[in-house]
Every structure is written in C-alpha cells, then in structure tokens.
Design an enzyme around this catalytic site. Structure first.
Site, PDB file in Angstrom:
ATOM      1  N   GLY A  46       0.840  -1.192   0.000  1.00  0.00           N
ATOM      2  CA  GLY A  46       0.000   0.000   0.000  1.00  0.00           C
ATOM      3  C   GLY A  46       0.872   1.239   0.000  1.00  0.00           C
ATOM      4  N   CYS A  92       6.092  -0.362   7.572  1.00  0.00           N
ATOM      5  CA  CYS A  92       5.731   0.840   6.813  1.00  0.00           C
ATOM      6  C   CYS A  92       6.945   1.280   6.004  1.00  0.00           C
ATOM      7  CB  CYS A  92       5.309   1.947   7.768  1.00  0.00           C
ATOM      8  SG  CYS A  92       4.810   3.466   6.937  1.00  0.00           S
ATOM      9  N   LEU A  93       6.706   1.635   4.758  1.00  0.00           N
ATOM     10  CA  LEU A  93       7.803   2.113   3.908  1.00  0.00           C
ATOM     11  C   LEU A  93       8.404   3.405   4.462  1.00  0.00           C
ATOM     12  CD1 LEU A  93       6.135   1.383   0.458  1.00  0.00           C
ATOM     13  CD2 LEU A  93       8.059   0.138   1.483  1.00  0.00           C
ATOM     14  N   HIS A 134      -4.258   1.242   7.659  1.00  0.00           N
ATOM     15  CA  HIS A 134      -2.899   1.797   7.754  1.00  0.00           C
ATOM     16  C   HIS A 134      -2.740   2.984   6.786  1.00  0.00           C
ATOM     17  CE1 HIS A 134       1.662   1.081   7.943  1.00  0.00           C
ATOM     18  NE2 HIS A 134       1.534   1.843   6.866  1.00  0.00           N
ATOM     19  N   GLU A 135      -3.262   2.830   5.559  1.00  0.00           N
ATOM     20  CA  GLU A 135      -3.125   3.910   4.559  1.00  0.00           C
ATOM     21  C   GLU A 135      -3.973   5.122   4.932  1.00  0.00           C
ATOM     22  OE1 GLU A 135      -0.692   3.450   2.888  1.00  0.00           O
ATOM     23  OE2 GLU A 135      -0.597   1.273   3.013  1.00  0.00           O
ATOM     24  N   HIS A 138      -2.311   7.290   7.347  1.00  0.00           N
ATOM     25  CA  HIS A 138      -1.330   8.216   6.752  1.00  0.00           C
ATOM     26  C   HIS A 138      -2.005   9.523   6.322  1.00  0.00           C
ATOM     27  CE1 HIS A 138       2.454   6.011   6.615  1.00  0.00           C
ATOM     28  NE2 HIS A 138       1.900   4.973   6.014  1.00  0.00           N
TER      29      HIS A 138
END
Ligand code: GNR
Ligand code: NI
Length: 167
Positions: A46, A92-93, A134-135, A138
């Site tokens: 994602g 997480c990236l 999660h997205e 953000h």
C-alpha cells in the site's frame, strides 16, 4: 509514470492531514498511477499520497500474491463492522526495517471514489482491512508507531536518525 521519493519517520511532513480531492481529473489519475508504480517498486502492499509529500486524500493498495490487483481509493471513508479486532505485525515504507504488532478493527466497510470519480464501496477483512486502515491513517498524519509505547517509538526514531547520519 514516475517513482516518487518516500518520506521517512520522523519527517514532520508525514504529520500533515491530507485535503479531500474536489474533482477526480487527469492530475489525480496521474498521482494514482505514480503511487502504484512507487508502491510496486518499493515493494509495498500500500502507499498513501502523504508518504510522497502530496497532501490529498488518495491511496493505492494491492495485497494480492501476484501483485496484479491494484486498488485506488480517493477520499476513502472507513466504518468498522462489529467489535472484533485483529492483531497484525505491521511495517511501513516510511519506517523502514521495523515491524510491530498493531490491533485494529477486523472488518471494515470502505466508501471511496474510484479513478473515474465514481463512488464505490467494499467490505474488507484480513490483510486488506489492515492495509486500508494503515493507509487512511497516513492521510490523517498518523503512523503505525503511534500505536506503540512512547519508549518503543523513541527507540525507532533514534535508530532511524542514527542510520541516516551514517548514510
Ligand atoms: O508494504 C507494507 N506492508 C505492510 C505490512 C503490514 C501492515 C501494513 C503494511 S503497509 C506497507 C506499505 C506502507 O507503508 N504503506 O503506507
Ligand atoms: Ni505506511
């Protein structure tokens, strides 16, 4: 299409609350394509626009094994379905190299606009539900480390800052 740079914790820009998209036009479709390309290249399951320093409410998701089921959500709205929660080891990236257990609602309904600007909704559980929540966090300026203890979060921050000094 373009691969965009991903902001990393504790960059304060990750704390920005994204604006709603007023109109799904070619600019938003280009952003959606860039999010997907950047997500696949990373690789990740994602990516939110916030992570590439674009503060508009657009997320990309693909939790399929074959990485051939791209999903784009514009202005996503989440409703938990029921009280059940699930725990998942999240990464997480924007917090590279760290994985910690987070508890979230197990089932959700998501309403959003697609890349044509048409409203749609879907129900999700399992990894898809984890990833969408999660997205959307953000887009609110929230990171999975915010669910951890202050001590754990501080340790992660210190390690990332030290790594970055060396890089
Ligand atoms: O690639 C990702 N993997 C992942 C694993 C567990 C829970 C959430 C995620 S999302 C993450 C990509 C990312 O940082 N999206 O914002
Ligand atoms: Ni993330």
């Amino acid at each position: 299409m373009a691969i965009l740079r991903i902001l990393e914790f504790p960059d304060p820009r990750l704390r920005t609350r994204a604006r709603p998209v007023a109109r799904v036009d070619d600019r938003i479709r280009r952003l959606a394509d860039d999010l997907l390309e950047t997500m696949y290249a990373a690789p990740g399951i994602g990516l939110a626009a916030t992570q590439v320093d674009v503060h508009e409410r657009v997320i990309a998701v693909d939790v399929s094994e074959e990485r051939n089921q791209p999903l784009i959500f514009v202005n996503p709205e989440i409703t938990p379905l029921g009280e059940e929660r699930q725990e998942y080891q999240e990464g997480c990236l924007s917090v590279p190299g760290f994985f910690e257990t987070v508890s979230r609602p197990a089932r959700i309904r998501v309403r959003a606009l697609d890349r044509e600007g048409r409203p749609f909704e879907l129900e999700a559980d399992g990894l898809l539900a984890v990833c969408i929540q999660h997205e959307v966090d953000h887009l609110e300026g929230r990171l999975f480390v915010d669910y951890l203890s202050a001590l754990k979060r501080q340790r992660i921050r210190a390690k990332l800052e030290k790594q970055r000094q060396r890089a």
